[in-house]
Design a protein around this motif. Structure first.
Motif, PDB file in Angstrom:
ATOM      1  N   VAL A 136       0.799  -1.076   0.016  1.00  0.00           N
ATOM      2  CA  VAL A 136       0.027  -0.104  -0.034  1.00  0.00           C
ATOM      3  C   VAL A 136       0.766   1.309  -0.111  1.00  0.00           C
ATOM      4  N   TYR A 137       1.828   1.362   0.784  1.00  0.00           N
ATOM      5  CA  TYR A 137       2.858   2.323   0.871  1.00  0.00           C
ATOM      6  C   TYR A 137       3.390   2.694  -0.569  1.00  0.00           C
ATOM      7  N   VAL A 138       3.905   1.678  -1.073  1.00  0.00           N
ATOM      8  CA  VAL A 138       4.572   1.785  -2.564  1.00  0.00           C
ATOM      9  C   VAL A 138       3.670   2.144  -3.679  1.00  0.00           C
ATOM     10  N   ILE A 139       2.457   1.854  -3.381  1.00  0.00           N
ATOM     11  CA  ILE A 139       1.490   2.213  -4.408  1.00  0.00           C
ATOM     12  C   ILE A 139       0.987   3.704  -3.936  1.00  0.00           C
ATOM     13  N   ALA A 140       0.712   4.144  -2.885  1.00  0.00           N
ATOM     14  CA  ALA A 140       0.406   5.438  -2.379  1.00  0.00           C
ATOM     15  C   ALA A 140       1.241   6.291  -2.538  1.00  0.00           C
ATOM     16  N   SER A 141       2.697   6.115  -2.402  1.00  0.00           N
ATOM     17  CA  SER A 141       3.555   7.393  -2.481  1.00  0.00           C
ATOM     18  C   SER A 141       3.609   8.042  -3.653  1.00  0.00           C
ATOM     19  N   GLY A 145       2.495  11.782  -4.033  1.00  0.00           N
ATOM     20  CA  GLY A 145       3.239  13.022  -4.750  1.00  0.00           C
ATOM     21  C   GLY A 145       2.823  13.729  -5.718  1.00  0.00           C
ATOM     22  N   ILE A 146       1.984  13.100  -6.527  1.00  0.00           N
ATOM     23  CA  ILE A 146       1.164  13.853  -7.412  1.00  0.00           C
ATOM     24  C   ILE A 146       0.109  14.816  -6.925  1.00  0.00           C
TER      25      ILE A 146
END
Length: 171
Positions: A136-141, A145-146
């Motif tokens: 989830v962290y990898v997908i949400a990061s 940022g966007i």
């Protein structure tokens, strides 16, 4: 003619094998009844259960289930895990450290026989929940940022308007 108790135990072992994804083998010698009950309770909370069966009956059940046969002897407790091997391994590791009476003997995971060191390695892996959080962290990061980049101009405009309002109020 086999003993009826052994036939019943074989049926129970087969059922445990069928309902589990793998097995850890541990030597539980020296544990008190209270310590054993606490270990069983923690394993149950982790989605596993610990049983003590006769080693030759377990070997027969493993052969009949076409699984690798573990070469264990002595006082062996079989920890059958239903879903997450890491959770069960972590419980065994924690109790092993705390009690200093539990030894890893091996495991059967993914249809392969594992040594004691390979079985211990499961306890070092992140749990399923930790892996999901990392995913989830990898997908949400990138998404966060966007969102920050998109909000940047609006934030800058608000800062400029706030500064102009402060200048007019000061004058």
């Amino acid at each position: 003619m086999p003993n009826s108790k052994n036939v019943e135990m074989l049926a129970k072992v087969k059922e445990s094998i069928d309902n589990s994804k793998g097995i850890f083998f541990i030597d539980y010698r020296g544990l008190t009844v209270k310590e054993t009950q606490e270990l069983r309770r923690k394993l149950t909370a982790a989605g596993a259960h610990m049983k003590v069966y006769k080693n030759n009956i377990v070997k027969i059940a493993l052969e009949q289930a076409e699984m690798p046969v573990a070469d264990v002897a002595g006082t062996v407790a079989y920890v059958f895990y239903e879903n997450d091997p890491v959770a069960a391994a972590k419980v065994i590791k924690e109790e092993s450290k705390a009690l200093k009476k539990i030894e890893w003997l091996g495991a059967i995971a993914d249809g392969q026989s594992l040594s004691a060191d390979e079985a211990k390695a499961y306890a070092e892996l992140p749990s399923r929940d930790e892996l999901m959080a990392q995913l989830v962290y990898v997908i949400a990061s990138p998404l966060s940022g966007i969102a920050q980049v998109c909000a940047g101009p609006a934030r800058g405009l608000a800062t400029v308007l706030d500064a102009i309002a402060d200048q007019k109020n000061a004058a």
